[in-house]
Design a protein around this motif. Structure first.
Motif, PDB file in Angstrom:
ATOM      1  N   GLY A 118       0.659  -1.366   0.464  1.00  9.09           N
ATOM      2  CA  GLY A 118      -0.177  -0.083  -0.098  1.00  9.09           C
ATOM      3  C   GLY A 118       0.794   1.242  -0.066  1.00  9.09           C
ATOM      4  O   GLY A 118       0.772   2.302  -0.760  1.00  9.09           O
ATOM      5  N   ALA A 119       2.157   0.761   0.857  1.00  9.68           N
ATOM      6  CA  ALA A 119       2.739   2.514   1.142  1.00  9.68           C
ATOM      7  C   ALA A 119       3.489   2.792  -0.377  1.00  9.68           C
ATOM      8  O   ALA A 119       3.713   3.624  -0.548  1.00  9.68           O
ATOM      9  CB  ALA A 119       3.730   2.506   1.785  1.00  9.68           C
ATOM     10  N   VAL A 120       3.696   1.599  -0.617  1.00 10.66           N
ATOM     11  CA  VAL A 120       5.481   1.671  -2.505  1.00 10.66           C
ATOM     12  C   VAL A 120       3.559   1.871  -3.155  1.00 10.66           C
ATOM     13  O   VAL A 120       3.750   2.974  -3.987  1.00 10.66           O
ATOM     14  CB  VAL A 120       4.916   0.278  -2.634  1.00 10.66           C
ATOM     15  CG1 VAL A 120       6.160   0.616  -4.394  1.00 10.66           C
ATOM     16  CG2 VAL A 120       6.520   0.332  -1.986  1.00 10.66           C
ATOM     17  N   PHE A 121       2.485   1.564  -3.640  1.00  9.79           N
ATOM     18  CA  PHE A 121       1.288   1.872  -4.292  1.00  9.79           C
ATOM     19  C   PHE A 121       1.244   3.660  -4.426  1.00  9.79           C
ATOM     20  O   PHE A 121       1.037   4.389  -4.940  1.00  9.79           O
ATOM     21  CB  PHE A 121      -0.080   1.178  -4.298  1.00  9.79           C
ATOM     22  CG  PHE A 121      -1.090   2.003  -4.946  1.00  9.79           C
ATOM     23  CD1 PHE A 121      -1.108   1.556  -6.021  1.00  9.79           C
ATOM     24  CD2 PHE A 121      -2.122   2.353  -4.671  1.00  9.79           C
ATOM     25  CE1 PHE A 121      -1.646   1.566  -6.988  1.00  9.79           C
ATOM     26  CE2 PHE A 121      -3.146   3.088  -5.064  1.00  9.79           C
ATOM     27  CZ  PHE A 121      -3.255   2.814  -6.889  1.00  9.79           C
ATOM     28  N   VAL A 122       0.920   3.904  -2.999  1.00 10.61           N
ATOM     29  CA  VAL A 122       1.056   6.011  -2.591  1.00 10.61           C
ATOM     30  C   VAL A 122       1.930   6.044  -3.144  1.00 10.61           C
ATOM     31  O   VAL A 122       2.210   7.915  -3.716  1.00 10.61           O
ATOM     32  CB  VAL A 122       0.535   5.862  -1.190  1.00 10.61           C
ATOM     33  CG1 VAL A 122       0.997   6.984  -1.284  1.00 10.61           C
ATOM     34  CG2 VAL A 122      -1.027   5.194  -0.911  1.00 10.61           C
ATOM     35  N   ALA A 123       3.406   5.434  -2.925  1.00 12.13           N
ATOM     36  CA  ALA A 123       4.076   6.197  -3.670  1.00 12.13           C
ATOM     37  C   ALA A 123       4.833   6.451  -4.675  1.00 12.13           C
ATOM     38  O   ALA A 123       5.396   7.634  -5.070  1.00 12.13           O
ATOM     39  CB  ALA A 123       6.060   5.656  -2.264  1.00 12.13           C
ATOM     40  N   THR A 124       3.928   5.907  -5.658  1.00 17.42           N
ATOM     41  CA  THR A 124       4.605   5.388  -7.225  1.00 17.42           C
ATOM     42  C   THR A 124       3.411   6.315  -7.453  1.00 17.42           C
ATOM     43  O   THR A 124       4.093   6.762  -8.250  1.00 17.42           O
ATOM     44  CB  THR A 124       4.181   3.985  -6.946  1.00 17.42           C
ATOM     45  OG1 THR A 124       4.878   3.205  -6.542  1.00 17.42           O
ATOM     46  CG2 THR A 124       4.338   3.698  -8.946  1.00 17.42           C
ATOM     47  N   CYS A 125       2.582   6.390  -7.109  1.00 16.08           N
ATOM     48  CA  CYS A 125       1.415   7.102  -7.773  1.00 16.08           C
ATOM     49  C   CYS A 125       1.669   8.857  -7.411  1.00 16.08           C
ATOM     50  O   CYS A 125       1.160   9.840  -7.864  1.00 16.08           O
ATOM     51  CB  CYS A 125      -0.212   7.226  -6.644  1.00 16.08           C
ATOM     52  SG  CYS A 125      -1.128   5.833  -7.520  1.00 16.08           S
ATOM     53  N   LEU A 126       1.918   8.879  -6.018  1.00 15.10           N
ATOM     54  CA  LEU A 126       2.110  10.262  -6.130  1.00 15.10           C
ATOM     55  C   LEU A 126       3.895  10.911  -6.738  1.00 15.10           C
ATOM     56  O   LEU A 126       4.136  12.461  -7.108  1.00 15.10           O
ATOM     57  CB  LEU A 126       3.341  10.639  -4.421  1.00 15.10           C
ATOM     58  CG  LEU A 126       1.457  10.611  -3.459  1.00 15.10           C
ATOM     59  CD1 LEU A 126       2.243  10.665  -2.027  1.00 15.10           C
ATOM     60  CD2 LEU A 126       0.602  12.105  -3.919  1.00 15.10           C
ATOM     61  N   ALA A 127       5.196  10.058  -6.862  1.00 14.44           N
ATOM     62  CA  ALA A 127       5.765  10.259  -7.697  1.00 14.44           C
ATOM     63  C   ALA A 127       5.856  10.518  -9.213  1.00 14.44           C
ATOM     64  O   ALA A 127       6.239  11.441  -9.277  1.00 14.44           O
ATOM     65  CB  ALA A 127       7.114   8.982  -7.270  1.00 14.44           C
ATOM     66  N   ALA A 128       5.317   9.611  -9.984  1.00  5.93           N
ATOM     67  CA  ALA A 128       4.626   9.783 -10.673  1.00  5.93           C
ATOM     68  C   ALA A 128       4.172  11.085 -11.118  1.00  5.93           C
ATOM     69  O   ALA A 128       3.732  12.034 -12.316  1.00  5.93           O
ATOM     70  CB  ALA A 128       3.652   8.752 -11.256  1.00  5.93           C
TER      71      ALA A 128
END
Length: 83
Positions: A51-61
């Motif tokens: 979940g944390a990696v999903f949010v970080a990936t979305c925010l970074a993109a």
């Protein structure tokens, strides 16, 4: 006669059409969606919270793509790499 899109984005000046840009946009969208779901799965297998990696990936993109759009005025979408 100049269309709204041609005036706004200079399509004729850049040698492109609305159809070409639409296909490019759909292709970019599908690529970004792929990265948003695959990247967390790969990193979760390495022990990270999915979940944390999903949010970080979305925010970074989102942040990097908006920076390219508004600061560099360049039509490129960016996302975390999976190389």
């Amino acid at each position: 006669m100049e269309t709204f899109f041609d005036r706004q984005f200079g399509l004729t000046q850049n040698g492109t059409t609305v159809g070409t840009e639409f296909i490019a946009g759909v292709t970019t969208f599908l690529t970004m969606i792929y990265i948003v779901f695959v990247n967390p799965t790969i990193l979760a297998n390495a022990g990270m919270d999915k979940g944390a990696v999903f949010v970080a990936t979305c925010l970074a993109a989102a942040v990097s793509t908006l920076a390219m759009a508004f600061l560099a005025n360049y039509p490129i979408a960016l996302a975390p790499g999976m190389g």
